[in-house]
Design an enzyme around this catalytic site. Structure first.
Site, PDB file in Angstrom:
ATOM      1  N   ASP A 185     -40.957  14.166 -34.389  1.00 56.15           N
ATOM      2  CA  ASP A 185     -41.488  13.497 -35.576  1.00 56.15           C
ATOM      3  C   ASP A 185     -41.621  12.015 -35.282  1.00 56.15           C
ATOM      4  O   ASP A 185     -40.641  11.363 -34.890  1.00 56.15           O
ATOM      5  CB  ASP A 185     -40.562  13.711 -36.771  1.00 56.15           C
ATOM      6  CG  ASP A 185     -40.322  15.188 -37.062  1.00 56.15           C
ATOM      7  OD1 ASP A 185     -41.259  15.978 -36.854  1.00 56.15           O
ATOM      8  OD2 ASP A 185     -39.212  15.534 -37.483  1.00 56.15           O
ATOM      9  N   ASP A 193     -42.083  23.837 -48.206  1.00 54.39           N
ATOM     10  CA  ASP A 193     -41.005  22.860 -48.139  1.00 54.39           C
ATOM     11  C   ASP A 193     -40.129  23.016 -49.376  1.00 54.39           C
ATOM     12  O   ASP A 193     -40.638  23.082 -50.505  1.00 54.39           O
ATOM     13  CB  ASP A 193     -41.565  21.439 -48.080  1.00 54.39           C
ATOM     14  CG  ASP A 193     -42.223  21.128 -46.741  1.00 54.39           C
ATOM     15  OD1 ASP A 193     -42.234  22.016 -45.866  1.00 54.39           O
ATOM     16  OD2 ASP A 193     -42.725  20.002 -46.578  1.00 54.39           O
TER      17      ASP A 193
END
EC number: 5.3.1.16
Length: 242
Positions: free
Chosen positions: A129, A8
């Protein structure tokens, strides 16, 4: 089952967030390409890369870091974060990315995703998500009134390669994967599911791998690797055995 080590990116650095909160970021390195090489050396054939800044900005913010990762890693790179136009998708495929993850645009412009899935066969992943079972967008800053199953079913028969399901409430917290919700989603749709959020150790890899024949394609892990709680080589070996 595929194990995807995660990289990330925030401000060009390798970080992990807690519950998707940009103010709760732990920095693990300032050389994303070097991290990609470490994962390659451990035997990984796939990476999951997220441009966190891009998720909030709606456009690529860590392009140089992503390009360095692609150049350093000989396997498949899956990329998400701020990819919301055909030009974005085309540009990343031309840069060597193997699969594109689309989240916010999948909810707000599903036709765009369907068009891209048809144009780039096997190359588009839809991110589902969830916060308390409802789909979250815009870097998880906004929660919709759409359930994860309803969202996923919009893309059945659309040519989407996979669904990436993340339980935001567990992401980066080492609470363990939400096995029940992940497997339930896989059973209710015809699209393979990638699990994400909360992996804390080898047990999560083992349990998920038991459901590979029910539609669990893979699992993404980040903090457990960076904190030394999960050995990547062992995780890859377990997933391969199952």
């Amino acid at each position: 089952m595929i194990v995807f080590p995660a990289i990330d990116l925030k401000g060009g650095e390798v970080v992990r967030l807690a519950e998707g909160d940009m103010d709760r970021a732990t920095v693990y390195g300032d050389d994303p390409a070097a991290q990609a090489r470490l994962f390659d050396a451990a035997g990984a054939g796939h990476l999951h890369v997220v441009d966190l800044d891009g998720s909030f900005a709606g456009s690529a913010q860590n392009r140089e870091a992503v390009e360095a990762i692609v150049a350093a890693f000989p396997g498949y790179v899956q990329l998400g974060g701020g990819i919301r136009t055909p030009a974005d998708v085309e540009g990343w495929f031309e840069a060597g990315v193997a699969r594109i993850v689309i989240g916010t645009a999948a909810l707000k412009d599903p036709q765009f995703v369907k068009d891209m899935a048809r144009e780039y066969e096997g190359g588009i992943v839809v991110a589902v998500d969830a916060r308390d079972g409802m789909v979250a967008t815009d870097g998880w800053a906004e929660v919709s009134d759409v359930s994860i199953v309803d969202m996923a079913r919009r893309f059945e028969d659309a040519g989407v390669a996979s669904l990436l399901f993340t339980d935001i409430g567990r992401d980066g917290l080492l609470k363990g994967v939400n096995i029940d919700a992940t497997v339930d989603l896989a059973r209710r749709v015809d699209i393979p599911v990638i699990a994400s959020g909360g992996v804390k150790g080898l047990d999560d890899i083992h349990v998920l791998s038991l459901y590979a024949n029910e539609g669990i394609e893979g699992v993404i892990t980040g903090r457990a690797l960076y904190d030394g709680r999960l050995d990547l080589a062992a995780a890859l070996a377990m997933a391969a055995r199952q």
